[in-house]
Design an enzyme around this catalytic site. Structure first.
Site, short mmCIF file in Angstrom:
data_model
loop_
_atom_site.label_atom_id
_atom_site.label_comp_id
_atom_site.label_asym_id
_atom_site.label_seq_id
_atom_site.Cartn_x
_atom_site.Cartn_y
_atom_site.Cartn_z
N HIS A 23 0.88 -1.16 0.00
CA HIS A 23 0.00 0.00 0.00
C HIS A 23 0.92 1.21 0.00
CE1 HIS A 23 -3.51 2.43 0.64
NE2 HIS A 23 -3.02 2.96 1.74
N CYS A 111 -3.42 2.91 -5.47
CA CYS A 111 -2.82 3.79 -4.46
C CYS A 111 -1.43 4.27 -4.86
CB CYS A 111 -2.79 3.10 -3.09
SG CYS A 111 -1.89 1.53 -3.06
#
Length: 162
Positions: A23, A111
């Site tokens: 992430h 992301c």
């Protein structure tokens, strides 16, 4: 602190190592990051819901909250090939997005794309590029094996006719 014990500076890209993927967030300063997350889902589990997500929420949160128990590091890896905006511009661009809902696509707008767009002006995702390269290599390998099998069967059949 992060895996490499490096103190992040405003504008740095933060790579967070989740169980299935990474992430990404962008460090704003004073312990805060900006990142995208599936609405109503913690960023820890974004990947599991992101396969079906088409929208994501831009959030400003404490780095320690986003990271949880996962390892993380500062990773401005694209600085070798791209020129980052000045820090003030990166932060200005990031702060304009807080609270916004943005398009999300695991392959084309994830992301990592989001934070690299803020830092460099172009969305890039090494995870997607690596996955695509791996898929392409697997596909080429399958084709080669398939051709070899057909050639092998033809040679074997030819030999059995003699």
């Amino acid at each position: 602190m992060g895996q490499d014990n490096c103190k992040p500076e405003p504008g740095d890209l933060i790579e967070i190592f989740r169980p299935l993927c990474q992430h990404w967030a962008l460090y704003l300063g004073d312990g805060y990051v900006i990142h995208i997350t599936d609405e109503g889902t913690s960023s820890t589990w974004l990947f599991t819901s992101s396969v079906h997500a088409t929208r994501a929420k831009v959030r400003k949160q404490l780095l320690e909250r986003v990271v949880g128990n996962d390892k993380w590091r500062v990773n401005n890896k694209y600085d070798r090939s791209r020129t980052p905006f000045p820090v003030e511009e990166i932060i200005r661009r990031a702060e304009l997005c807080i609270g916004e809902e943005v398009p999300y696509n695991l392959i084309a707008s994830n992301c990592e794309h989001f934070v690299t767009e803020l830092r460099y002006g172009v969305g890039v995702s090494g995870q997607v590029q690596n996955a695509a390269a791996g898929s392409a290599a697997a596909a080429v390998g399958s084709i080669i094996l398939g051709v070899a099998a057909v050639v092998g069967m033809a040679l074997s059949e030819s030999a059995s006719r003699r």
